[in-house]
Motif scaffolding. Structure first.
Motif, short mmCIF file in Angstrom:
data_model
loop_
_atom_site.label_atom_id
_atom_site.label_comp_id
_atom_site.label_asym_id
_atom_site.label_seq_id
_atom_site.Cartn_x
_atom_site.Cartn_y
_atom_site.Cartn_z
N ASN A 1 0.65 -1.09 -0.11
CA ASN A 1 0.00 -0.05 0.04
C ASN A 1 0.86 1.29 0.04
N GLU A 2 2.11 1.16 0.84
CA GLU A 2 2.90 2.51 0.79
C GLU A 2 3.56 2.45 -0.58
N LEU A 3 3.98 1.64 -1.17
CA LEU A 3 4.54 1.56 -2.56
C LEU A 3 3.58 2.17 -3.44
N LEU A 4 2.36 1.84 -3.42
CA LEU A 4 1.28 2.12 -4.38
C LEU A 4 0.86 3.52 -4.19
N GLU A 5 0.87 4.25 -2.77
CA GLU A 5 0.53 5.44 -2.65
C GLU A 5 1.58 6.51 -2.99
N ALA A 6 2.78 5.84 -2.98
CA ALA A 6 4.03 6.80 -3.50
C ALA A 6 3.83 6.81 -4.93
N PHE A 7 3.60 5.75 -5.96
CA PHE A 7 3.70 5.74 -7.30
C PHE A 7 2.24 6.66 -7.54
N GLY A 8 1.32 6.61 -6.86
CA GLY A 8 0.02 7.23 -7.08
C GLY A 8 0.22 8.66 -7.16
N GLY B 1 -13.10 27.76 11.88
CA GLY B 1 -12.15 27.95 10.60
C GLY B 1 -11.20 26.85 10.38
N PHE B 2 -10.92 26.35 11.54
CA PHE B 2 -9.81 25.03 11.30
C PHE B 2 -10.34 23.98 10.60
N LEU B 3 -11.77 23.69 10.96
CA LEU B 3 -12.26 22.52 10.31
C LEU B 3 -12.54 22.69 8.85
N ASP B 4 -13.02 24.08 8.44
CA ASP B 4 -13.03 24.52 7.06
C ASP B 4 -12.06 24.44 6.19
N LEU B 5 -11.01 24.77 6.95
CA LEU B 5 -9.38 24.54 6.19
C LEU B 5 -9.23 23.22 5.85
N ASN B 6 -9.31 22.40 6.88
CA ASN B 6 -9.23 20.79 6.20
C ASN B 6 -10.35 20.43 5.15
N LEU B 7 -11.34 20.95 5.48
CA LEU B 7 -12.52 20.71 4.35
C LEU B 7 -11.93 21.16 3.06
N MET B 8 -11.41 22.44 2.76
CA MET B 8 -11.02 22.91 1.52
C MET B 8 -9.98 22.04 1.13
N GLU B 9 -9.06 21.64 1.81
CA GLU B 9 -7.83 20.85 1.45
C GLU B 9 -8.48 19.56 0.89
N ALA B 10 -9.63 18.86 1.29
CA ALA B 10 -10.10 17.73 0.73
C ALA B 10 -10.69 18.00 -0.51
N ASN B 11 -11.53 19.20 -0.71
CA ASN B 11 -12.19 19.74 -1.98
C ASN B 11 -10.92 19.98 -2.97
N ASP B 12 -9.77 20.56 -2.59
CA ASP B 12 -8.76 20.70 -3.80
C ASP B 12 -8.35 19.50 -4.23
N ARG B 13 -8.37 18.33 -3.53
CA ARG B 13 -8.02 17.07 -3.94
C ARG B 13 -9.16 16.34 -4.63
N ASP B 14 -10.18 16.87 -4.65
CA ASP B 14 -11.37 16.33 -5.27
C ASP B 14 -11.81 14.97 -4.36
N GLY B 15 -11.74 15.33 -2.94
CA GLY B 15 -12.29 14.09 -2.34
C GLY B 15 -11.20 13.07 -1.98
N ASP B 16 -9.93 13.30 -2.43
CA ASP B 16 -9.07 12.28 -1.96
C ASP B 16 -8.39 12.56 -0.69
N PRO B 17 -8.65 11.49 0.27
CA PRO B 17 -8.16 11.79 1.74
C PRO B 17 -6.56 11.71 1.90
N TRP B 18 -5.73 11.35 0.90
CA TRP B 18 -4.45 10.69 1.14
C TRP B 18 -3.83 12.07 2.05
N ASP B 19 -3.76 13.35 1.73
CA ASP B 19 -3.21 14.24 2.48
C ASP B 19 -3.55 14.41 3.87
N LEU B 20 -5.04 14.54 3.91
CA LEU B 20 -5.63 14.38 5.36
C LEU B 20 -5.09 13.24 6.14
#
Length: 546
Positions: A49-56, A368-387
């Motif tokens: 999984n770690e390898l696939l995440e890195a390649f992804g 504001g802190f919650l909204d900031l994290n939600l914005m990061e999720a929207n920036d990646r089209d719902g991909d939770p990887w960065d979260l």
């Protein structure tokens, strides 16, 4: 150093130069078997999984493959840079369809299969030759695939070895200790803790009139097992009696624990370095079966935080809100940023946050802190990887449990002035903290000379619910000390090994181990044998079998 890399590769690891440099410094002259086992425990094998995440992260189009030219460019210019020849040798072996593209799903399978074959070959060689199973340090058998060391086997022989004066326990010595010319044993029995009465004697009723200040902070566990934490600057305007306390924060099972110091300090500025033994704060070995869901869609189809993730983020907010005012200043937010991304947020970026997220008095609110994290999720089209990267760096596992971090509160009370405390950095305690712990044990602990070696001393100090052992080497030579805890009962230590070896430089001292009860509701016995293995002239390079 190259030999060290090869040995680690045979154990299924693929260390970068940065990883090698971490363990093999300019002061390192040897790495023995126990050191090797400790490294394997810290450097876990890479998972699929770690390898696939890195390649992804490279394959942003999610095509399932990467062009050889693109891969070569990345591997030769970033991180632990490879040569074109090295990359080409990989792509030749992994070009399954001969089309100039790397099918990284197949490559991951090839990598893991090859790694497992290396481990099997090493184990087969170990089992086929009895001489290889006999190691210099504790007669341990190496389990390369897991990176764990087994207790040393018993040797049937008669030994008339007297215990140090004052120790009434029946001699029960492992073979490694029996064969050593210089050794000493220490035994301490600690009764069960029936209750957690943590009311400190250092807190008299008169302290109600004292002026106080406090700050939150957190211990974080690094990938290599090192513990970092906030460091503080304490300022006292005038000489005063002072009481300093530290206790866990927002951890129900440990809320009542508190440790402290009371004394008198002159006017001036002081560093406060929080300390934890690391006995309980260790890398989690158990795998989480399921993964918590971080994001969902609301009734309008818009991305939203799940209740579970929202609750975790609010806990994170409470931890990083160091002054406890319910708001995040730029300074507090930057500790969070440094921990999760390694970069700071400058004034310009903070101004952008002010425009987009709820603020009060130029500080970020919980919403504001919650909204900031939600914005990061929207920036990646719902991909939770960065979260997930953020959560894992803050000590959470995939079930949203905080298992590799421990929030705390530091309190300062002064009798004659108003103290000020401010978090300055987020890093390991380093040599300053190590020296302070060693000096404390030397001043308060029981000293024993290592029998047969007049220049090596073992200090043992029991402080509340822990026992700390320090080795002092007064000789002109570097020494390697074998430490055996096999006779201890209901104990755990900060090294995670029952038997290990430590290297002590000339004219220096170091912490051998911290030990605590595994189950505090039951009696526990600390029984340890320290043995001299060799001096500088005997310790050259990696330990090799005869």
């Amino acid at each position: 150093m190259s030999l060290g890399r090869e040995v680690l590769q045979q154990a299924g690891r693929n260390p970068s130069q940065k990883t090698i440099d971490k363990y093999w410094t300019s002061q390192t002259t040897s790495l023995n078997f126990d050191d090797f086992c400790a490294i394997l425990k810290k450097e876990k094998p890479t998972t699929k999984n770690e390898l696939l995440e890195a390649f992804g992260k490279i394959d942003t189009e999610k095509a399932g493959y990467i062009l050889h030219d693109e891969l070569c460019k990345i591997l030769t210019t970033r991180g632990d840079k490879m040569t074109w020849e090295e990359v080409t040798s990989i792509t030749k072996q992994a070009d399954f369809n001969c089309n100039g593209k790397l099918d990284y799903n197949k490559f991951c399978e090839l990598y893991l299969t090859t790694s497992e074959q290396c481990c099997r070959a090493a184990r087969a060689r170990l089992e086929s030759d009895p001489r290889l199973r006999q190691q210099h340090f504790g007669n341990q058998t190496g389990n390369f695939s897991e990176g764990m060391s087994k207790p040393s086997p018993r040797v049937s022989r008669k030994t008339d070895h007297k215990l140090p004066k004052g120790d009434s326990r029946t001699p029960s010595r492992p073979s490694s200790a029996q064969g050593s010319k210089a050794s000493t044993s220490t035994s301490v029995t600690v009764g069960a803790s029936s209750s957690r009465n943590t009311k400190l004697i250092i807190e008299p009723d008169t302290m109600k009139e004292w002026q106080c200040a406090q700050s939150k902070g957190c211990f974080y566990l690094e990938e290599d097992g090192e513990i970092i934490s906030h460091k503080y600057r304490l300022q006292l305007p005038q000489r005063s009696a002072v009481c300093i306390t530290i206790k866990p924060y927002n951890i129900p099972q440990a809320e009542e624990q508190m440790f402290g110091w009371r004394g008198e300090l002159g006017a001036g500025v002081y560093w406060l370095l929080p300390f934890t033994t690391g006995c309980r704060l260790r890398k989690v070995k158990t795998q989480i079966a399921g993964e918590a869901k971080l994001l969902c869609r609301d009734e309008d189809g818009e991305l939203a935080l799940t209740e579970e993730f929202r609750a975790a983020l609010l806990d994170v907010f409470e931890t990083i809100d160091l002054d406890g005012n319910g708001l995040l200043s730029l300074e507090e937010y930057n500790f969070f940023e440094l921990r999760t991304s390694g970069e700071k947020c400058d004034q310009e970026a903070w101004a952008v946050c002010k425009e987009n997220f709820e603020m009060k008095k130029n500080e970020l609110t919980r919403q504001g802190f919650l909204d900031l994290n939600l914005m990061e999720a929207n920036d990646r089209d719902g991909d939770p990887w960065d979260l997930w990267v953020t959560l894992l760096s803050l000590g959470y596992n995939k079930a949203l449990e905080m298992t590799e971090a421990c929030p705390f509160v530091v309190g300062i009370c002064a009798e004659r002035c108003k103290p000020r405390i401010k978090a300055i950095s987020l890093e390991a305690g380093g040599s300053q903290l190590s020296r302070a712990v060693c000096r404390s044990v030397l001043n308060k602990g029981e000293a024993k000379v290592l029998q047969g070696s007049e220049n090596i001393f073992i200090y043992t100090y029991r402080s509340g619910s822990r026992i700390t052992s320090v080795i002092e080497n007064k000789s002109e030579n570097k020494v390697i000390i074998h430490v055996n805890n096999e006779q201890s009962k209901n104990c755990l230590n900060n090294r995670g090994l029952t038997v290990f070896a430590v290297e002590v430089a000339p004219k220096s001292m170091m912490v051998s181990q911290h030990v605590m009860a595994l189950n505090e509701q039951e009696e526990w016995i600390y029984s340890c044998v320290h043995s001299l293995v060799c001096k500088t002239s005997q310790c050259q390079g990696w330990e090799q079998p005869d």
